[in-house]
Structure formats: structure tokens, C-alpha cells
Design a protein around this motif. Structure first.
Motif, short mmCIF file in Angstrom:
data_model
loop_
_atom_site.label_atom_id
_atom_site.label_comp_id
_atom_site.label_asym_id
_atom_site.label_seq_id
_atom_site.Cartn_x
_atom_site.Cartn_y
_atom_site.Cartn_z
N GLN A 92 39.50 40.17 40.80
CA GLN A 92 39.63 39.62 39.46
C GLN A 92 38.24 39.22 38.96
N ASN A 121 41.38 36.72 43.63
CA ASN A 121 41.21 35.92 42.42
C ASN A 121 40.37 34.68 42.74
N VAL A 172 45.26 41.38 44.57
CA VAL A 172 44.13 41.09 43.70
C VAL A 172 43.45 39.83 44.19
N ASN A 198 34.59 36.48 44.87
CA ASN A 198 35.77 36.94 45.60
C ASN A 198 35.54 37.08 47.09
#
Length: 106
Positions: free
Chosen positions: A100, A63, A61, A69
Motif C-alpha cells: 500500500q 499496509n 496487501v 512496508n
């Protein structure tokens, strides 16, 4: 102060100087490992890629929502190490990448 603690421990626990040195060495080693682990947890670059997994799947993921991102070199290095590790792991059958945060279109 350390010598007074050493003397106290030798008297109280009937330890030899060698045993006491071994305990002091272990304590110093544990303290340095704890500091190193805390430094890793406090490093924001390592928190930019979060790993989630269940069963035979793994998810990386991203983050870093403040930069939409976007990947930087430390994130790329971490992803490469993760993917290489997962490639060689027979327990991992599925890998996904997601981000995220959310994007708000106007």
C-alpha cells in the motif's frame, strides 16, 4: 440494579429463574464476543496486512507505508497463517503480494 431488572423481566415476561439466567448468560457472552471483535479491529498489527480476494485469487496487501512496508514479526506470522490457509483451500488458485502507498524517488 441487576436484581431489579431480573425481577421486572420475570414479572413482565413470566420467565422462570432458569430462563432468565440463560438470557443473562447469553447477553454476557455476546458482550464479551463484541469486545473481543472490537479489540481485533483496533489492533494495528492486524491492519498491517490487508486481504483482498475475488474469484479464485487472493492478494495480501502490506499496509505499513510509514516504514516502507518493512515486515515485522506479527506481519510475518499473519502472512504465514494466510498462506497456509490458502494452500489448503481448493478455491484459491492464485496468490499475490503487494504494498500500500507509493514511493517517491527524487
Amino acid at each position: 440494579m441487576a436484581s431489579s431488572v431480573s425481577a421486572f423481566l420475570r414479572r413482565r415476561c413470566r420467565m422462570s429463574r432458569g430462563s432468565l439466567g440463560m438470557i443473562q448468560s447469553f447477553t454476557r457472552s455476546l458482550n464479551s464476543q463484541t469486545k473481543a471483535a472490537a479489540a481485533v479491529l483496533d489492533d494495528p498489527a492486524l491492519n498491517y496486512v490487508i486481504v483482498q480476494g475475488s474469484g479464485n485469487s487472493r492478494t495480501a496487501v502490506l499496509n505499513r507505508p510509514s516504514t516502507l512496508n518493512a515486515l515485522n514479526t506479527s506481519m510475518g506470522d499473519r502472512l504465514q497463517k494466510l498462506y497456509e490457509g490458502w494452500e489448503n483451500d481448493p478455491n484459491v488458485g492464485f496468490v499475490a503480494l503487494k504494498w500500500q502507498g507509493f514511493l517517491c524517488w527524487r
